[in-house]
Design a protein around this motif. Sequence first.
Motif, PDB file in Angstrom:
ATOM      1  N   LYS A   1      -1.688   0.286  -9.288  1.00  0.00           N
ATOM      2  CA  LYS A   1      -1.312   1.116  -8.458  1.00  0.00           C
ATOM      3  C   LYS A   1       0.193   1.086  -7.910  1.00  0.00           C
TER       4      LYS A   1
ATOM      5  N   LEU B   1       2.260   2.336 -10.786  1.00  0.00           N
ATOM      6  CA  LEU B   1       2.000   3.832 -11.007  1.00  0.00           C
ATOM      7  C   LEU B   1       3.030   4.322  -9.762  1.00  0.00           C
TER       8      LEU B   1
ATOM      9  N   ASN C   1       6.076   6.848 -10.520  1.00  0.00           N
ATOM     10  CA  ASN C   1       6.342   7.895 -10.059  1.00  0.00           C
ATOM     11  C   ASN C   1       7.759   8.207  -9.023  1.00  0.00           C
TER      12      ASN C   1
END
Length: 86
Positions: free
Chosen positions: A68, A71, A75
């Motif tokens: 996470k 990610l 992003n």
Amino acid sequence: MRAFKSENVVIKESDESKIKELLARGFKEIGEDGKLIEDEKQTVVSPDEFDTLKQEKGQLEKENAELKKKLAEANKKLKEATQQSG
């Protein structure tokens, strides 16, 4: 005829072979009043197996948190690159 429920799907069935298949697929039996009939089957796990599963769960939770984080960083980079080019 017996009724079985999974999520928002309710199926009425009388054929025993199909009933076994529904139960194997995770359907739960419900009574005429719509309430869940408690499943008599219980899973028994040895203490050693429980400890192993608990460790695996901890490792998976740690891996999930790391993924996470990666990610979120990816992003953020993508958003920055999009803003710079746009």
